[in-house]
Design a protein around this motif. Structure first.
Motif, PDB file in Angstrom:
ATOM      1  N   THR A  43      -6.660   8.726  -1.303  1.00 51.93           N
ATOM      2  CA  THR A  43      -5.639   9.696  -1.954  1.00 51.93           C
ATOM      3  C   THR A  43      -5.671  10.328  -3.444  1.00 51.93           C
ATOM      4  O   THR A  43      -5.683  11.585  -3.610  1.00 51.93           O
ATOM      5  CB  THR A  43      -4.311   8.614  -1.798  1.00 51.93           C
ATOM      6  OG1 THR A  43      -4.096   8.439  -0.663  1.00 51.93           O
ATOM      7  CG2 THR A  43      -3.150   9.509  -2.461  1.00 51.93           C
ATOM      8  N   HIS A  98       0.383   4.463  -2.591  1.00 56.25           N
ATOM      9  CA  HIS A  98       0.344   5.858  -2.245  1.00 56.25           C
ATOM     10  C   HIS A  98       1.361   6.607  -2.739  1.00 56.25           C
ATOM     11  O   HIS A  98       1.161   7.794  -3.225  1.00 56.25           O
ATOM     12  CB  HIS A  98       0.391   5.993  -0.775  1.00 56.25           C
ATOM     13  CG  HIS A  98      -1.035   5.581  -0.154  1.00 56.25           C
ATOM     14  ND1 HIS A  98      -2.195   6.552  -0.192  1.00 56.25           N
ATOM     15  CD2 HIS A  98      -1.167   4.624   0.533  1.00 56.25           C
ATOM     16  CE1 HIS A  98      -3.041   6.005   0.397  1.00 56.25           C
ATOM     17  NE2 HIS A  98      -2.728   4.759   1.012  1.00 56.25           N
ATOM     18  N   ARG A  99       2.713   6.472  -2.833  1.00 58.52           N
ATOM     19  CA  ARG A  99       3.737   7.034  -3.378  1.00 58.52           C
ATOM     20  C   ARG A  99       3.651   7.198  -4.818  1.00 58.52           C
ATOM     21  O   ARG A  99       3.833   8.291  -5.460  1.00 58.52           O
ATOM     22  CB  ARG A  99       5.005   6.451  -3.046  1.00 58.52           C
ATOM     23  CG  ARG A  99       5.465   6.430  -1.647  1.00 58.52           C
ATOM     24  CD  ARG A  99       6.889   6.007  -1.216  1.00 58.52           C
ATOM     25  NE  ARG A  99       6.963   5.836  -0.015  1.00 58.52           N
ATOM     26  CZ  ARG A  99       7.451   4.639   0.687  1.00 58.52           C
ATOM     27  NH1 ARG A  99       8.021   3.635  -0.062  1.00 58.52           N
ATOM     28  NH2 ARG A  99       7.377   4.371   1.886  1.00 58.52           N
ATOM     29  N   LYS A 137       0.811  -1.281  -0.080  1.00 60.05           N
ATOM     30  CA  LYS A 137      -0.113   0.083  -0.140  1.00 60.05           C
ATOM     31  C   LYS A 137       0.661   1.125   0.133  1.00 60.05           C
ATOM     32  O   LYS A 137       0.606   2.094  -0.784  1.00 60.05           O
ATOM     33  CB  LYS A 137      -1.090  -0.082   1.265  1.00 60.05           C
ATOM     34  CG  LYS A 137      -1.821   1.056   1.211  1.00 60.05           C
ATOM     35  CD  LYS A 137      -3.036   0.823   2.178  1.00 60.05           C
ATOM     36  CE  LYS A 137      -2.557   0.510   3.389  1.00 60.05           C
ATOM     37  NZ  LYS A 137      -3.804   0.941   4.541  1.00 60.05           N
ATOM     38  N   SER A 138       1.843   1.305   0.694  1.00 59.30           N
ATOM     39  CA  SER A 138       2.892   2.428   0.805  1.00 59.30           C
ATOM     40  C   SER A 138       3.353   3.023  -0.699  1.00 59.30           C
ATOM     41  O   SER A 138       3.599   3.944  -1.117  1.00 59.30           O
ATOM     42  CB  SER A 138       3.787   2.312   1.732  1.00 59.30           C
ATOM     43  OG  SER A 138       4.676   1.116   1.326  1.00 59.30           O
ATOM     44  N   ASP A 171      -8.059   3.347   1.307  1.00 58.45           N
ATOM     45  CA  ASP A 171      -7.058   4.520   1.508  1.00 58.45           C
ATOM     46  C   ASP A 171      -6.487   4.995   0.024  1.00 58.45           C
ATOM     47  O   ASP A 171      -6.433   6.304   0.034  1.00 58.45           O
ATOM     48  CB  ASP A 171      -5.784   3.876   2.184  1.00 58.45           C
ATOM     49  CG  ASP A 171      -6.087   3.657   3.693  1.00 58.45           C
ATOM     50  OD1 ASP A 171      -7.249   3.922   4.205  1.00 58.45           O
ATOM     51  OD2 ASP A 171      -5.239   2.920   4.406  1.00 58.45           O
ATOM     52  N   THR A 172      -6.115   4.024  -0.861  1.00 60.63           N
ATOM     53  CA  THR A 172      -5.634   4.821  -2.073  1.00 60.63           C
ATOM     54  C   THR A 172      -6.682   5.629  -2.903  1.00 60.63           C
ATOM     55  O   THR A 172      -6.462   6.598  -3.554  1.00 60.63           O
ATOM     56  CB  THR A 172      -4.990   3.724  -2.906  1.00 60.63           C
ATOM     57  OG1 THR A 172      -6.045   2.757  -3.276  1.00 60.63           O
ATOM     58  CG2 THR A 172      -3.780   3.075  -2.396  1.00 60.63           C
TER      59      THR A 172
END
Length: 70
Positions: free
Chosen positions: A46, A19-20, A15-16, A42-43
């Motif tokens: 974002t 996101h980046r 997931k990180s 979450d994404t």
């Protein structure tokens, strides 16, 4: 000894990293094409925030699409 010799496993991206990738693409000028992005609440949030900041997002199938910022 492998039970499934030659097997290929397609693991979802972290997931990180997703996101980046989304944030970097959303802030870059021009068109960015993304693939294998983890789909999660979450994404999605974002991408919603980047859309409100001016990024144009087109999703094309599972984990892929384009982001554009002029």
């Amino acid at each position: 000894m492998s039970v499934f010799p030659g097997a290929i496993v397609d693991a979802p991206p972290p997931k990180s990293l997703s996101h980046r990738t989304i944030i970097t693409s959303g802030l870059a000028k021009g068109v960015s094409t993304l693939s294998n992005v983890l789909e999660s609440a979450d994404t999605e949030r974002t991408m919603d925030i980047l859309y409100l900041a001016g990024a144009r997002i087109t999703c094309q199938g599972k984990g892929g699409g384009e982001m554009m910022r002029a």
